[in-house]
Design a protein around this motif. Structure first.
Motif, PDB file in Angstrom:
ATOM      1  N   GLN A 151       0.838  -1.198   0.000  1.00  0.00           N
ATOM      2  CA  GLN A 151       0.000   0.000   0.000  1.00  0.00           C
ATOM      3  C   GLN A 151       0.873   1.249   0.000  1.00  0.00           C
ATOM      4  O   GLN A 151       0.588   2.234  -0.680  1.00  0.00           O
ATOM      5  CB  GLN A 151      -0.879   0.018   1.251  1.00  0.00           C
ATOM      6  N   LEU A 184       1.353   4.283  -2.911  1.00  0.00           N
ATOM      7  CA  LEU A 184       1.164   5.711  -2.698  1.00  0.00           C
ATOM      8  C   LEU A 184       2.339   6.529  -3.207  1.00  0.00           C
ATOM      9  O   LEU A 184       2.290   7.748  -3.247  1.00  0.00           O
ATOM     10  CB  LEU A 184       0.973   5.988  -1.202  1.00  0.00           C
ATOM     11  N   PHE A 200       8.237   8.325  -0.929  1.00  0.00           N
ATOM     12  CA  PHE A 200       7.268   8.178   0.133  1.00  0.00           C
ATOM     13  C   PHE A 200       7.550   7.002   1.056  1.00  0.00           C
ATOM     14  O   PHE A 200       7.536   7.132   2.273  1.00  0.00           O
ATOM     15  CB  PHE A 200       5.861   8.036  -0.471  1.00  0.00           C
ATOM     16  N   SER A 212       1.253   0.022  10.284  1.00  0.00           N
ATOM     17  CA  SER A 212       1.071   0.992   9.205  1.00  0.00           C
ATOM     18  C   SER A 212       2.145   0.905   8.146  1.00  0.00           C
ATOM     19  O   SER A 212       1.934   1.314   7.010  1.00  0.00           O
ATOM     20  CB  SER A 212       1.048   2.418   9.764  1.00  0.00           C
ATOM     21  N   CYS A 272       1.460   7.016  11.328  1.00  0.00           N
ATOM     22  CA  CYS A 272       0.079   6.786  10.893  1.00  0.00           C
ATOM     23  C   CYS A 272      -0.510   8.042  10.285  1.00  0.00           C
ATOM     24  O   CYS A 272      -1.268   7.976   9.309  1.00  0.00           O
ATOM     25  CB  CYS A 272      -0.778   6.354  12.066  1.00  0.00           C
ATOM     26  N   LEU A 286       0.765   8.551   6.815  1.00  0.00           N
ATOM     27  CA  LEU A 286       0.129   7.576   5.935  1.00  0.00           C
ATOM     28  C   LEU A 286      -1.310   7.979   5.638  1.00  0.00           C
ATOM     29  O   LEU A 286      -1.767   7.978   4.492  1.00  0.00           O
ATOM     30  CB  LEU A 286       0.168   6.191   6.603  1.00  0.00           C
ATOM     31  N   THR A 289      -1.482  10.920   3.315  1.00  0.00           N
ATOM     32  CA  THR A 289      -1.186  10.565   1.931  1.00  0.00           C
ATOM     33  C   THR A 289      -2.347   9.807   1.293  1.00  0.00           C
ATOM     34  O   THR A 289      -2.710  10.056   0.138  1.00  0.00           O
ATOM     35  CB  THR A 289       0.098   9.712   1.871  1.00  0.00           C
ATOM     36  N   LEU A 290      -2.899   8.925   2.054  1.00  0.00           N
ATOM     37  CA  LEU A 290      -4.027   8.163   1.514  1.00  0.00           C
ATOM     38  C   LEU A 290      -5.186   9.083   1.182  1.00  0.00           C
ATOM     39  O   LEU A 290      -5.825   8.957   0.135  1.00  0.00           O
ATOM     40  CB  LEU A 290      -4.487   7.111   2.538  1.00  0.00           C
ATOM     41  N   ARG A 309      -4.597  11.011  -1.781  1.00  0.00           N
ATOM     42  CA  ARG A 309      -4.737  10.162  -2.961  1.00  0.00           C
ATOM     43  C   ARG A 309      -6.199  10.036  -3.360  1.00  0.00           C
ATOM     44  O   ARG A 309      -6.532   9.861  -4.528  1.00  0.00           O
ATOM     45  CB  ARG A 309      -4.130   8.782  -2.636  1.00  0.00           C
ATOM     46  N   LYS A 353      -6.662   0.229  11.929  1.00  0.00           N
ATOM     47  CA  LYS A 353      -5.359   0.479  11.333  1.00  0.00           C
ATOM     48  C   LYS A 353      -4.722  -0.873  11.052  1.00  0.00           C
ATOM     49  O   LYS A 353      -4.869  -1.799  11.857  1.00  0.00           O
ATOM     50  CB  LYS A 353      -4.471   1.221  12.326  1.00  0.00           C
ATOM     51  N   PRO A 354      -3.936  -0.959  10.049  1.00  0.00           N
ATOM     52  CA  PRO A 354      -3.637   0.109   9.109  1.00  0.00           C
ATOM     53  C   PRO A 354      -4.805   0.295   8.142  1.00  0.00           C
ATOM     54  O   PRO A 354      -5.380  -0.671   7.657  1.00  0.00           O
ATOM     55  CB  PRO A 354      -2.396  -0.407   8.371  1.00  0.00           C
ATOM     56  N   VAL A 355      -5.109   1.539   7.921  1.00  0.00           N
ATOM     57  CA  VAL A 355      -6.280   1.796   7.110  1.00  0.00           C
ATOM     58  C   VAL A 355      -5.907   1.710   5.638  1.00  0.00           C
ATOM     59  O   VAL A 355      -4.807   2.072   5.235  1.00  0.00           O
ATOM     60  CB  VAL A 355      -6.857   3.187   7.472  1.00  0.00           C
ATOM     61  N   ARG A 356      -6.826   1.240   4.884  1.00  0.00           N
ATOM     62  CA  ARG A 356      -6.536   1.050   3.468  1.00  0.00           C
ATOM     63  C   ARG A 356      -7.256   2.098   2.636  1.00  0.00           C
ATOM     64  O   ARG A 356      -8.286   2.637   3.036  1.00  0.00           O
ATOM     65  CB  ARG A 356      -6.976  -0.333   3.046  1.00  0.00           C
ATOM     66  N   ILE A 357      -6.737   2.303   1.490  1.00  0.00           N
ATOM     67  CA  ILE A 357      -7.284   3.377   0.669  1.00  0.00           C
ATOM     68  C   ILE A 357      -8.712   3.065   0.233  1.00  0.00           C
ATOM     69  O   ILE A 357      -9.541   3.962   0.092  1.00  0.00           O
ATOM     70  CB  ILE A 357      -6.369   3.656  -0.545  1.00  0.00           C
ATOM     71  N   GLU A 358      -9.007   1.815   0.068  1.00  0.00           N
ATOM     72  CA  GLU A 358     -10.369   1.471  -0.364  1.00  0.00           C
ATOM     73  C   GLU A 358     -11.388   1.935   0.655  1.00  0.00           C
ATOM     74  O   GLU A 358     -12.480   2.374   0.309  1.00  0.00           O
ATOM     75  CB  GLU A 358     -10.511  -0.049  -0.545  1.00  0.00           C
TER      76      GLU A 358
END
Lengths: 150, 636
Positions: A29, A33, A41, A87, B29, B32, B35-36, B39, B119-124
């Motif tokens: 993941q 990104l 990144f 993470s 976190c 991240l 950024t997610l 995105r 967490k970890p969280v996903r972009i979906e």
């Protein structure tokens, strides 16, 4: 030209990290990104992780020096540590922190100490491997991030 | 980003450009997450501190559409932030945590979170979070959204647009409202005086202290059971206020009262033990809670004034103000307290002091009624309680507010039939003395747990209480720690009787615990509580904590004086406790922006306590939720 062997090497190195269980899907993941706007990144995140988690590791160490153990506190630190480890996809580190928390919950001081030692080892090992990986990546020059393991 | 730009983006391309505020203390976190979110093409603002997030949100609620927050943060518990945001800004909040325990997820939802991510969280997962914004908007302002009235809202058309929106919204709301006046949580309130509303949010009504006071007065006049938005609106006679606004606020107020009640019950129990069951005290607590509600709005003035003077009348004054605001259905806070204040007189045994507390308008009429009854009984006990408190405090009896004793009693009574003794034990815990603290801590914990769940009320208010117990546990040896927990619990009490605290100090150690708590709350609330200050130092950092707890809101609330002192101590207790001036108080979930005055703090404590209980209940352990509390106190 020179890059190709390096890139291949990089890909192999990367794959082994996954195969050996050091990294999990979350790392992918991170890679996804990374793009032109954010070319470093992954390395940035990992660097940040190691910098920030060092503090947590230190806290845990200090807490383990005080007897009797404050399991709540320890659990709290580890919870945080687990969050950031997961993470970045640090699989083994995350597993050790989960185990550590189990011991905290059951009040097993011995287990905590043992697990913590193991955790630190995994933490250090992963760091070395990732450092080598990023170094190679830099040498290999700007290139697309390694393809997904899939 | 400029508002206009964002607005236009939002209008056209939602969810692209949706404004998200992300809060997480873990930098990895947070990076991240940021950024997610970027995105996903959202407009992202990040902060690692909950207090900063609150500040940003309070500056302009309309700057954001959605908040994503971590659960475990050092300066404030994520659930508390969640509550506050829900109450004050009515924005959708998504919780984030590495811990996916069902209990925690449940807690997140019951505290008002609209989602809970692991967490970890996903972009979906993040790609769909915009649904919560739409859902909320749609539900609130379906027509408006579609009709584009929002455009008006956020252009700088100003009043006209807002008014238009308000009316429209009001109408829309009315339709929905008609079905159920009470269930108005989702609705955004129309903003009379808000800045340009965000593109997708209507201007919100800002419930200022005065407005809230009017509201509470109206509710009291009508009687809590009979207070319906329409009548309240009429009584309030405020221009541009719609029934929906009132209904929404009423609902929150009721929740708040519920919490206070539970807290009060707990306190009542404690008070019983302490011997100071002063319903008024409880009321004060509740008042405080309400006060807090408004305090955030910046009415610390009231508090400070009231507390500083802490003359018998002064106390009341304080109570009245915030209390009045918050409590509907309760006798005017001022009234009650005043009466008692006078009684307070200056003896440790002055139960009457407590009496003046008006139990926060818990929605249960019982509470009020219960309180008086318990108060009566407690009054006698109060003396004892007061004494205890006196010990803790600087032995300034005159100022002692038996509140703590009574407060506890009142609370407990109101909330449930919790045996007072149970409650008192909690108060005992509050005491500064380590020994007692130890004892108390355990008692407190037990009591708290008992209390917490007895009433079954949302304990968000009492979150602070919970921590208290935790703290006690954690550092039995550490007085300070103990003090903190106590403070938590005491917070409730203290809030009500900051003054009492001083007075009672001398007398009763155990009461002092209670007092401590209350004092803490008081102290935190008002810098005014000077008298408490000294006590605080001695007794426990908790006080400071509590204070902090209460004054989650504007820093002005939290009076650094007490807090600072204890700061060092408190910090010792909880690693995660960070005392920041101005941001102390891990406020228990306040229904509104409570005014962090003494009263408020007590209430906050109460809420916190309640909350903790709840939390703890979830945790199902004897630990009253101190942990949660601890977190909260961190906001210090």
């Amino acid at each position: 030209m020179e890059r190709n062997p390096m890139r291949r090497q990089l890909a192999v190195m990367r794959q082994s990290l996954f195969d050996q269980g050091y990294l999990d899907e979350q790392f992918v993941q991170l890679e996804e990104l990374q793009d032109d706007a954010n070319p470093n990144f992954v390395e940035e995140v990992v660097t940040l992780y190691y910098r920030d988690s060092a503090r947590l590791i230190l806290n845990v160490e200090q807490a383990l020096e005080r007897k009797p153990f404050d399991f709540n506190k320890l659990d709290g630190y580890m919870h945080q540590f687990k969050g950031s480890s997961s993470s970045i996809g640090a699989k083994k580190v995350k597993a050790e922190s989960t185990l550590f928390r189990e011991y905290c919950k059951s009040g097993n001081g011995e287990g905590c100490m043992r697990t913590f030692q193991q955790l630190k080892k995994e933490y250090a090992t992963l760091r070395k491997k990732l450092e080598a990986y990023f170094q190679l990546a830099r040498q290999a020059g700007p290139m697309e991030t390694a393809c997904h393991p899939k | 980003m400029t508002v206009e730009r964002v607005i236009s983006e939002k209008k056209d391309q939602f969810p692209i450009g949706m404004r998200v505020l992300a809060v997480d203390d873990d930098p990895t976190c947070l990076l991240l997450l940021e950024t997610l979110l970027r995105r996903c093409q959202y407009n992202v603002t990040i902060t690692s501190q909950a207090v900063t997030a609150l500040k940003l949100l309070r500056e302009n609620k309309n700057n954001f559409d959605l908040v994503i927050s971590d659960v475990h943060m050092p300066d404030m518990d994520g659930f508390k932030l969640l509550e506050l945001v829900g109450l004050e800004m009515d924005l959708p909040v998504i919780m984030l945590s590495a811990n996916g325990d069902t209990k925690l997820v449940m807690k997140g939802i019951t505290h008002g979170g609209c989602d809970y991510l692991l967490k970890p969280v996903r972009i979906e997962e993040l790609q769909n979070i915009w649904q919560h914004v739409v859902r909320r908007k749609k539900f609130d302002r379906k027509d408006r959204y579609n009709s584009g009235s929002q455009d008006k809202a956020y252009t700088d058309s100003g009043e006209a647009a807002r008014m238009g929106n308000v009316d429209q919204n009001g109408k829309l709301n009315k339709k929905r409202k008609d079905q159920n006046e009470e269930e108005d949580e989702e609705r955004d309130e129309n903003g009379h005086d808000s800045e340009d509303p965000s593109t997708q949010k209507e201007p919100r009504v800002v419930w200022s202290v005065e407005l809230h006071h009017k509201f509470v007065t109206a509710v009291k006049q009508l009687g809590i059971d009979k207070a319906v938005p329409k009548k309240i609106l009429e009584l309030m006679n405020v221009e541009k206020l719609t029934r929906e606004n009132v209904a929404s606020h009423l609902q929150k107020y009721r929740l708040y009262l519920k919490r206070i009640t539970c807290l009060a019950n707990q306190q009542a129990n404690m008070a019983a033990a302490v011997g100071s069951a002063d319903s008024t005290y409880l009321r004060m607590g509740s008042l405080n809670g309400l006060g807090n509600f408004h305090t955030l709005a910046g009415s610390d003035q009231l508090r400070n004034a009231a507390f500083r003077s802490f003359p018998p009348g002064g106390v009341l004054g304080r109570l009245n103000t915030p209390a009045g605001l918050g409590m509907h259905g309760l006798p005017s806070p001022g009234m009650i307290q005043l009466n008692h204040v006078q009684n307070l007189g200056n003896t440790n045994n002055d139960q009457s002091k407590l009496q003046s507390f008006v139990i926060p308008g818990n929605h249960n009429a019982n509470i009020l009624q219960g309180m008086p009854m318990s108060l009566e009984l407690d009054q006698l006990q109060n003396n004892k309680g007061v004494n205890h408190i006196g010990e803790l405090s600087t032995a300034d009896n005159s100022t002692v507010f038996p509140v703590s004793g009574s407060l506890i009693n009142a609370r407990t009574t109101g909330c449930s039939d919790n045996p007072l003794p149970g409650v008192t034990s909690n108060s005992l815990m509050l005491e500064g003395s380590s020994q007692q603290a130890t004892l108390h801590a355990s008692n407190l914990r037990d009591s708290v747990s008992a209390m917490g769940f007895k009433s079954g009320n949302p304990l968000s208010h009492f979150t602070s209480m919970a921590p208290a117990s935790d703290q006690l546990q954690d550092s039995k040896a550490d007085l300070q720690s103990q003090a903190s927990p106590i403070s938590c619990n005491a917070g409730q009490i203290i809030r009500n009787a900051p003054q009492e605290w001083n007075a009672a100090r001398k007398d009763a150690t155990y009461q002092s615990n209670v007092m401590c708590c209350s004092i803490n709350s008081s102290i935190s609330v008002n810098g005014a509580m000077d008298h408490l200050g000294p006590c605080l130092d001695q007794n426990n950092p908790i006080f400071q904590r509590n204070i902090d707890l209460d004054s989650i809101g504007p820093s002005n609330f939290v009076d650094p004086l007490s807090i600072k002192r204890c700061e060092g101590e408190n910090l010792a207790m909880e690693p995660s406790v960070t005392q920041k001036e101005g941001y102390f108080v891990v406020q228990p979930r306040l229904q509104g922006s409570y005014i962090p005055d003494n009263i408020g703090s007590l209430e906050d404590l109460a809420s916190a306590m309640m909350k903790r209980e709840q939390d703890k209940g979830e945790a199902a352990d004897g630990n009253f939720g101190c942990n949660a509390y601890s977190r909260r106190t961190n906001c210090i």
